[in-house]
Scaffold this active site. Structure first.
Site, PDB file in Angstrom:
ATOM      1  N   ASP A   1      -1.843  10.048 -10.003  1.00  0.00           N
ATOM      2  CA  ASP A   1      -1.830   9.028 -11.061  1.00  0.00           C
ATOM      3  C   ASP A   1      -0.406   8.709 -11.494  1.00  0.00           C
ATOM      4  O   ASP A   1      -0.055   7.547 -11.733  1.00  0.00           O
ATOM      5  CB  ASP A   1      -2.623   9.512 -12.275  1.00  0.00           C
ATOM      6  CG  ASP A   1      -4.128   9.514 -12.035  1.00  0.00           C
ATOM      7  OD1 ASP A   1      -4.571   8.947 -11.015  1.00  0.00           O
ATOM      8  OD2 ASP A   1      -4.849  10.078 -12.875  1.00  0.00           O
ATOM      9  N   ASP A  27       0.852  -1.189   0.000  1.00  0.00           N
ATOM     10  CA  ASP A  27       0.000   0.000   0.000  1.00  0.00           C
ATOM     11  C   ASP A  27       0.891   1.243   0.000  1.00  0.00           C
ATOM     12  O   ASP A  27       1.807   1.362   0.817  1.00  0.00           O
ATOM     13  CB  ASP A  27      -0.895  -0.015   1.249  1.00  0.00           C
ATOM     14  CG  ASP A  27      -1.991   1.021   1.179  1.00  0.00           C
ATOM     15  OD1 ASP A  27      -3.092   0.678   0.735  1.00  0.00           O
ATOM     16  OD2 ASP A  27      -1.741   2.180   1.584  1.00  0.00           O
ATOM     17  N   GLU A  54      -4.641   2.551  -4.163  1.00  0.00           N
ATOM     18  CA  GLU A  54      -3.183   2.623  -4.096  1.00  0.00           C
ATOM     19  C   GLU A  54      -2.572   1.332  -3.575  1.00  0.00           C
ATOM     20  O   GLU A  54      -1.430   1.291  -3.140  1.00  0.00           O
ATOM     21  CB  GLU A  54      -2.749   3.797  -3.207  1.00  0.00           C
ATOM     22  CG  GLU A  54      -3.112   3.653  -1.747  1.00  0.00           C
ATOM     23  CD  GLU A  54      -4.491   4.208  -1.396  1.00  0.00           C
ATOM     24  OE1 GLU A  54      -4.687   4.571  -0.210  1.00  0.00           O
ATOM     25  OE2 GLU A  54      -5.369   4.269  -2.280  1.00  0.00           O
TER      26      GLU A  54
END
Length: 309
Positions: A193, A176, A219
């Site tokens: 992004d 993560d 994410e």
């Protein structure tokens, strides 16, 4: 059958050196084909190694015609093949030929049958390509070009079954990106992004071809490591962590990135299903996040943090 736009379609003619071969060659060239004429199976097979033919016409009199038909219609060659057989035996269709035509057929009939076989094969190739493209779109994350959540779940079940069947180790790494919401809030979603794209590249560069990397969601990323024990997975996670910490994103490299990791693997006590393996890695990941992030944790009966930031 004339070819639209004046382009010539390459046609392989295997006639065994028959007297009629020259006539067929001339007639097919008149209706829009570029004909390569050979007399033996060996020559024909050698040519298919270097040249892509749109179709092939094989005379039954050729010694080894059955083997040639099998070669031409194999998946890795895939040349639609028409056999010239006076008896029009169905065995050629069973062997993979697209059609069987009597040698006495008119050039109009012969060219029509060859042309239809070629067009059918081309339509099938187009449909297959479109199917594969749709399948890829349905299993690929558009932003990172990694496998998506759906593909990850499918591969997790597949690898779990394989590991159980062959008693092989299998390790799952969940990762993560730390404080990702802060990146979006501070630098904007375009910057966020770009962070995800660069993280995806780091993941791709850190694993083997046999490993499987996916964007699990948001994410969060997942890495499946077949035939890899926990110690090997820890090495991979450390490598990914170093690559991620080395990223510099945004104008002047102002955005720096870290990530938290959770690792679980087979064999493992109580891990008897893909969902349990996933939950174990997820529990280890959240231990890393609770302990301050930028850490790697292994799932064990009592979880332990094994690396600091």
């Amino acid at each position: 059958m004339p070819v639209a736009g004046g382009a010539l379609r390459p046609l392989l003619l295997v006639d065994g050196g028959s007297a009629s071969g020259g006539a067929w060659s001339s007639l097919f060239e008149e209706v829009g084909y570029s004909v390569t004429r050979v007399s033996t199976v060996a020559e024909a097979i050698q040519l298919t190694m270097d040249t892509v033919f749109c179709g092939a016409l094989v005379e039954l009199a050729v010694d080894g015609a059955a083997g040639l038909v099998a070669h031409l219609t194999a998946e890795d060659v895939a040349v639609p093949c028409v056999v010239l057989d006076e008896a029009r035996s169905v065995r050629w269709l069973e062997a993979g030929a697209s059609d069987v035509v009597a040698p006495t057929a008119s050039i109009q009939e012969l060219s029509l049958r060859v042309g239809r076989c070629i067009e059918t094969a081309e339509r099938l190739k187009t449909l297959t390509r479109e199917r594969d493209q749709l399948r890829a779109l349905s299993t690929t994350d558009g932003l990172t070009q990694l496998a998506n959540h759906r593909a990850f779940q499918d591969r997790l079940r597949e690898e779990f079954r394989r590991a159980q069947r062959y008693d092989d180790p299998l390790t799952l790494v969940l990762m993560d990106v730390d404080h990702f919401k802060r990146v979006n809030d501070t630098h904007g979603h375009l910057a966020g992004d770009e962070v995800l794209r660069q993280v995806a590249e780091a993941l791709r560069s850190a694993v083997r071809e046999t490993d499987f990397v996916a964007r699990y969601g948001g994410e969060e990323f997942g890495v499946l490591l077949p035939k890899t024990p926990l110690a090997g997975a820890l090495t991979v996670a450390e490598r990914i962590s170093r690559l991620v910490r080395g990223l510099r994103v945004g104008r002047d490299g102002v955005i720096r990135v870290t990530a938290s990791f959770g690792i679980a693997g087979l064999p493992g006590r109580g891990l008897t299903s893909p969902d349990q393996l996933l939950k174990a890695a997820d529990d280890a990941l959240y231990r890393s996040k609770r302990e301050g992030r930028n850490k790697i944790s292994l799932f064990q009966p009592t979880l332990a943090v094994v690396q600091g930031g």
